[in-house]
Scaffold this motif. Sequence first.
Motif, PDB file in Angstrom:
ATOM      1  N   GLU A 187       6.439   6.991 -10.565  1.00  0.00           N
ATOM      2  CA  GLU A 187       7.570   7.925 -10.622  1.00  0.00           C
ATOM      3  C   GLU A 187       8.733   7.280 -11.370  1.00  0.00           C
ATOM      4  N   ARG A 188       9.512   8.111 -12.017  1.00  0.00           N
ATOM      5  CA  ARG A 188      10.675   7.583 -12.738  1.00  0.00           C
ATOM      6  C   ARG A 188      11.643   6.913 -11.775  1.00  0.00           C
ATOM      7  N   PHE A 189      12.060   5.734 -12.146  1.00  0.00           N
ATOM      8  CA  PHE A 189      13.057   4.933 -11.423  1.00  0.00           C
ATOM      9  C   PHE A 189      12.589   4.438 -10.052  1.00  0.00           C
ATOM     10  N   TYR A 190      11.293   4.636  -9.735  1.00  0.00           N
ATOM     11  CA  TYR A 190      10.817   4.105  -8.450  1.00  0.00           C
ATOM     12  C   TYR A 190      10.504   2.623  -8.600  1.00  0.00           C
ATOM     13  N   ARG A 191      11.069   1.805  -7.724  1.00  0.00           N
ATOM     14  CA  ARG A 191      10.795   0.374  -7.737  1.00  0.00           C
ATOM     15  C   ARG A 191      10.535  -0.097  -6.320  1.00  0.00           C
ATOM     16  N   VAL A 192       9.560  -0.980  -6.164  1.00  0.00           N
ATOM     17  CA  VAL A 192       9.263  -1.475  -4.820  1.00  0.00           C
ATOM     18  C   VAL A 192      10.476  -2.237  -4.294  1.00  0.00           C
ATOM     19  N   ASP A 193      11.022  -3.074  -5.164  1.00  0.00           N
ATOM     20  CA  ASP A 193      12.161  -3.893  -4.775  1.00  0.00           C
ATOM     21  C   ASP A 193      13.203  -3.771  -5.885  1.00  0.00           C
ATOM     22  N   LYS A 194      14.220  -2.956  -5.630  1.00  0.00           N
ATOM     23  CA  LYS A 194      15.213  -2.654  -6.657  1.00  0.00           C
ATOM     24  C   LYS A 194      15.889  -3.906  -7.190  1.00  0.00           C
ATOM     25  N   ALA A 195      16.257  -4.802  -6.260  1.00  0.00           N
ATOM     26  CA  ALA A 195      16.999  -5.996  -6.666  1.00  0.00           C
ATOM     27  C   ALA A 195      16.131  -6.890  -7.550  1.00  0.00           C
TER      28      ALA A 195
ATOM     29  N   LYS B 260       0.820  -1.229   0.000  1.00  0.00           N
ATOM     30  CA  LYS B 260       0.000   0.000   0.000  1.00  0.00           C
ATOM     31  C   LYS B 260       0.841   1.261   0.000  1.00  0.00           C
ATOM     32  N   GLU B 261       1.917   1.245   0.788  1.00  0.00           N
ATOM     33  CA  GLU B 261       2.723   2.469   0.923  1.00  0.00           C
ATOM     34  C   GLU B 261       3.493   2.810  -0.354  1.00  0.00           C
ATOM     35  N   ASP B 262       3.586   1.866  -1.289  1.00  0.00           N
ATOM     36  CA  ASP B 262       4.344   2.139  -2.520  1.00  0.00           C
ATOM     37  C   ASP B 262       3.441   2.480  -3.700  1.00  0.00           C
ATOM     38  N   ILE B 263       2.162   2.184  -3.546  1.00  0.00           N
ATOM     39  CA  ILE B 263       1.280   2.231  -4.706  1.00  0.00           C
ATOM     40  C   ILE B 263       1.224   3.607  -5.388  1.00  0.00           C
ATOM     41  N   ASN B 264       1.311   4.673  -4.598  1.00  0.00           N
ATOM     42  CA  ASN B 264       1.259   6.001  -5.212  1.00  0.00           C
ATOM     43  C   ASN B 264       2.573   6.412  -5.853  1.00  0.00           C
ATOM     44  N   ARG B 265       3.601   5.662  -5.601  1.00  0.00           N
ATOM     45  CA  ARG B 265       4.911   6.086  -6.095  1.00  0.00           C
ATOM     46  C   ARG B 265       5.402   5.309  -7.315  1.00  0.00           C
ATOM     47  N   ILE B 266       4.727   4.204  -7.654  1.00  0.00           N
ATOM     48  CA  ILE B 266       5.269   3.339  -8.708  1.00  0.00           C
ATOM     49  C   ILE B 266       5.280   3.990 -10.089  1.00  0.00           C
TER      50      ILE B 266
ATOM     51  N   GLY C 241      15.115  -7.615 -15.227  1.00  0.00           N
ATOM     52  CA  GLY C 241      15.452  -6.769 -16.375  1.00  0.00           C
ATOM     53  C   GLY C 241      14.712  -5.447 -16.437  1.00  0.00           C
ATOM     54  N   GLY C 242      14.156  -5.002 -15.293  1.00  0.00           N
ATOM     55  CA  GLY C 242      13.406  -3.734 -15.291  1.00  0.00           C
ATOM     56  C   GLY C 242      14.314  -2.514 -15.360  1.00  0.00           C
ATOM     57  N   THR C 243      13.762  -1.418 -15.882  1.00  0.00           N
ATOM     58  CA  THR C 243      14.521  -0.162 -15.929  1.00  0.00           C
ATOM     59  C   THR C 243      13.950   0.847 -14.937  1.00  0.00           C
ATOM     60  N   GLY C 244      12.764   0.560 -14.393  1.00  0.00           N
ATOM     61  CA  GLY C 244      12.127   1.512 -13.474  1.00  0.00           C
ATOM     62  C   GLY C 244      11.443   2.649 -14.209  1.00  0.00           C
ATOM     63  N   LEU C 245      11.317   2.523 -15.537  1.00  0.00           N
ATOM     64  CA  LEU C 245      10.703   3.616 -16.310  1.00  0.00           C
ATOM     65  C   LEU C 245       9.395   3.220 -16.988  1.00  0.00           C
ATOM     66  N   GLY C 246       9.079   1.914 -16.967  1.00  0.00           N
ATOM     67  CA  GLY C 246       7.910   1.422 -17.703  1.00  0.00           C
ATOM     68  C   GLY C 246       6.614   2.134 -17.361  1.00  0.00           C
ATOM     69  N   LEU C 247       6.334   2.274 -16.057  1.00  0.00           N
ATOM     70  CA  LEU C 247       5.071   2.890 -15.653  1.00  0.00           C
ATOM     71  C   LEU C 247       5.100   4.410 -15.834  1.00  0.00           C
ATOM     72  N   ALA C 248       6.280   5.007 -15.690  1.00  0.00           N
ATOM     73  CA  ALA C 248       6.396   6.464 -15.935  1.00  0.00           C
ATOM     74  C   ALA C 248       6.089   6.749 -17.405  1.00  0.00           C
TER      75      ALA C 248
END
Length: 259
Positions: free
Chosen positions: A204-212, A196-202, A218-225
């Motif tokens: 954002e550019r480069f925001y990932r719930v779990d970076k690793a 829940k605490e991450d849902i509003n931030r996903i 193979g994520g870039t953290g930009l797909g949803l942005a």
Amino acid sequence: INLDPIYLQDMNNVIIGSIINIKDITEKVKLENMRTDFVANVSHELKTPLTSISGFVETLKLNENIDVATRNRFLGIIESESDRLKRLIDDILLLSFIEKNETKSLELVNIYEIFMEVYEMTDYFAKSKNINVSYKFSDQSISILSNRDYIKQIFLNLIDNAIKYTPENNNVYVEVYYDKNNLVIKVGDNGIGIPKEDINRIFERFYRVDKARSRDVGGTGLGLAIIKHIVKSLDGTINVKSELGQGSEFIITIPKKFP
Ligand code: ADP
């Protein structure tokens, strides 16, 4: 706020008043900060794979007698880090292109046709995890005045994410229909879900719930942005419902525009 006053004086140089120029630059500063943050993030994201590549190249150069298995493993890492760099650069360029071209030329696009292209593109990935991608279209002839590449990108990023963040032997579904004057696209999964605490931030550019985890898949953290910007440029909306450990559903609406 600029608080440097301009003093008004009378003929005897006595100050009889002052003018203060107040300008609200909050938005400008915010935008400037966002830009600086983005550049810092981009540099960091590009530096990580580059450091790894140059490190392994250096090791290979310094150790001529390295055994074949180790050499091949290092080359494999160099190859996958180069692929990662390419994906990152492609996504960064795409994001800046969408930002610059918010009013892209519109054409009549058949949604089912575009979806099937993406279905075929992601089929191999889904099969590799034994994930079944089901789909339901209220009408296969649904067409909308929109932009082909943008609609394709929406399907691609959402389906790719759904497969990425869903464990093996599970399900991903796609649903497309009209609701009043809006095209509705739903992409859901019964995967890991989003806290829940991450849902509003996903978005954002480069925001990932779990970076690793994102990195591993193979994520870039930009797909949803990217999707957020596309949807905005099409005057649409994007929402997400998610339950940790149960799955997620992304809902996009795009207003139907008439020629
Ligand atoms: P990434 O390249 O990391 O996938 P995205 O911008 O596509 O970047 O997504 C941002 C983050 O949102 C992901 O890192 C992941 O934590 C989360 N996320 C996106 N889609 C899903 C999903 N279907 N299930 C669970 N988490 C998701």
